[in-house]
Design a protein around this motif. Sequence first.
Motif, mmCIF file in Angstrom:
data_model
loop_
_atom_site.group_PDB
_atom_site.id
_atom_site.type_symbol
_atom_site.label_atom_id
_atom_site.label_comp_id
_atom_site.label_asym_id
_atom_site.label_seq_id
_atom_site.Cartn_x
_atom_site.Cartn_y
_atom_site.Cartn_z
ATOM 1 N N CYS A 75 0.815 -1.221 0.000
ATOM 2 C CA CYS A 75 0.000 0.000 0.000
ATOM 3 C C CYS A 75 0.845 1.267 0.000
ATOM 4 O O CYS A 75 0.405 2.312 -0.471
ATOM 5 C CB CYS A 75 -0.948 -0.002 1.193
ATOM 6 N N ASN A 76 2.044 1.210 0.543
ATOM 7 C CA ASN A 76 2.998 2.326 0.464
ATOM 8 C C ASN A 76 4.356 1.811 0.920
ATOM 9 O O ASN A 76 4.460 0.693 1.436
ATOM 10 C CB ASN A 76 2.542 3.542 1.302
ATOM 11 N N HIS A 198 4.639 6.436 -4.401
ATOM 12 C CA HIS A 198 3.805 7.548 -3.934
ATOM 13 C C HIS A 198 3.602 8.571 -5.065
ATOM 14 O O HIS A 198 4.434 8.676 -5.973
ATOM 15 C CB HIS A 198 4.497 8.230 -2.737
ATOM 16 N N ASN A 204 4.216 6.585 -10.285
ATOM 17 C CA ASN A 204 3.312 6.536 -9.126
ATOM 18 C C ASN A 204 2.091 5.665 -9.349
ATOM 19 O O ASN A 204 1.652 5.419 -10.477
ATOM 20 C CB ASN A 204 2.924 7.955 -8.690
ATOM 21 N N SER A 205 1.584 5.187 -8.208
ATOM 22 C CA SER A 205 0.324 4.427 -8.210
ATOM 23 C C SER A 205 -0.618 5.100 -7.190
ATOM 24 O O SER A 205 -1.247 4.426 -6.419
ATOM 25 C CB SER A 205 0.589 2.960 -7.853
ATOM 26 N N PHE A 206 -0.676 6.417 -7.231
ATOM 27 C CA PHE A 206 -1.336 7.276 -6.219
ATOM 28 C C PHE A 206 -0.565 7.120 -4.918
ATOM 29 O O PHE A 206 0.259 7.943 -4.585
ATOM 30 C CB PHE A 206 -2.818 6.923 -6.013
ATOM 31 N N GLU A 207 -0.875 6.077 -4.155
ATOM 32 C CA GLU A 207 -0.084 5.617 -3.014
ATOM 33 C C GLU A 207 0.343 4.209 -3.399
ATOM 34 O O GLU A 207 -0.405 3.496 -4.064
ATOM 35 C CB GLU A 207 -0.931 5.521 -1.741
ATOM 36 N N GLY A 208 1.510 3.791 -2.957
ATOM 37 C CA GLY A 208 1.910 2.415 -3.257
ATOM 38 C C GLY A 208 3.383 2.184 -3.032
ATOM 39 O O GLY A 208 4.146 3.126 -2.790
ATOM 40 N N MET A 245 -1.969 -3.549 -1.687
ATOM 41 C CA MET A 245 -2.212 -2.488 -2.664
ATOM 42 C C MET A 245 -3.619 -2.673 -3.221
ATOM 43 O O MET A 245 -4.036 -3.799 -3.510
ATOM 44 C CB MET A 245 -1.196 -2.561 -3.808
ATOM 45 N N SER A 249 -5.023 1.551 -7.262
ATOM 46 C CA SER A 249 -3.602 1.929 -7.259
ATOM 47 C C SER A 249 -2.836 1.133 -8.315
ATOM 48 O O SER A 249 -1.990 1.682 -9.033
ATOM 49 C CB SER A 249 -2.977 1.672 -5.888
#
Length: 400
Positions: A75-76, A198, A204-208, A245, A249
């Motif tokens: 997820c980040n 991020h 980026n993957s939005f957040e990830g 994730m 994302s």
Amino acid sequence: MYKTNINELALFGGKPIFNELLHVGRPNIGNREQLLARINNLLDRRWLSNNGPFVQELEQKLAGYLGVKHCIAMCNATVALEIAARALGLQGEVILPSFTFIASAHALQWLGITPVFCDVDPLTHNIDPIKVENVITQYTTGILGVHVWGRACNIDKLSSIAKKHGLRLMFDAAHAFGCTHQGKLIGGFGELEVFSFHATKFFNSFEGGAVTTTNDELAEKLRRMRNFGFAGLDNVIDIGTNGKMSEVSAAMGLTSFESMNEFIEANHNNYLVYSNGLDDISGVQLIKYSEKEKNNYQYIVIEIDEGSTGLSRDLLIKVLHAENVRARRYFYPGCHQMEPYRSNFPKAKLALPETEKLTSKVLQLPSGTAVGEEDISRICELIRFAVVNGAEISTLPESR
Ligand code: T4K
């Protein structure tokens, strides 16, 4: 020249050069239609998270690109660092640089591990392996190297130190997606490496984020730990967390991946324009990227030598901010000067002279696909103007 007199600087009441803010870390956006099609797709199939098809596709594509056996999407990067440190069984003390984003230290502290800050090499900004050996104690279990600005740590030396002392070695590769070490893409070094996807990263993957490793057993553990420790339905065998994730994302990650080369090209071009524009400004040094290695050129980092410029890094930032150039001071003031480390280790700075110097003279300038060549030329001219008039600017009350 856009300003002819220092009274024209926005800091002193003049009109800012830019009407809109120019950011460090403005996200790159790939093909919108592709992204929206993917989002429609995931909505249609009602599979939104928990190791969905887009996550699996992204993992496969990234592992293939990086040439690593396993890529585990997260997820980040902060949670990925926590999961990675726990999966490696780190405890006691772990050595890392203080010249990094606070997440590197917090991820360890969050697990009850004591981060032990080691000084950096002023030329590379990366952890200095010679100094690593000085801070190893009977409690040390691992080394967390950080590939700052995508320039690889001294991996060979860190590996031999880790081997010699029986320590685990992992890397925070948050900045280093698409970067190489001795011609090989970062991702397969140490026991594992952690990437950030991020919004502010070039990819980026939005957040990830993701953890990459060549170790099958470790990969399995990482997968379990990102999913609460489940080894199958109703069967939990580790302490896990929720590090998964989401599909949206992953949809963004896949879309970014398709445009990655364009993003790097834009960054590289920006870097060259900056390099040209800043080249002969005395006291302003743009960091270099080795031509023998690949880099994503995401970070435009300059070092300010106040003795030559006549104005401090912080005053230059004030001048730039007033003109709507949101330059940043990563990683000021250094992790050791932030809580809880500042209180826990009040004397840490004595062992970190290079980190202390670096945090007072480094700044980052806007880049990425949202920033054009003309913008960069103006920023360079502004810096030149500020430096030429540095001594005078420094004496004015607004500068304090
Ligand atoms: N290790 C290292 C070495 C890292 O650098 C990082 C993160 C991590 C680990 C942890 O990775 P993640 O857990 O985040 O995956 C930013 C980023 O949030 C952070 O990811 C990054 N490093 C760090 C260096 O910078 P902030 O708190 O300075 O971000 P913020 O909100 O001030 O945003 C930076 C600029 O970007 C602003 O001027 C606004 C602009 N921006 C930001 C976002 C999110 C946009 O224009 N659009 C956006 O959507 O930490």
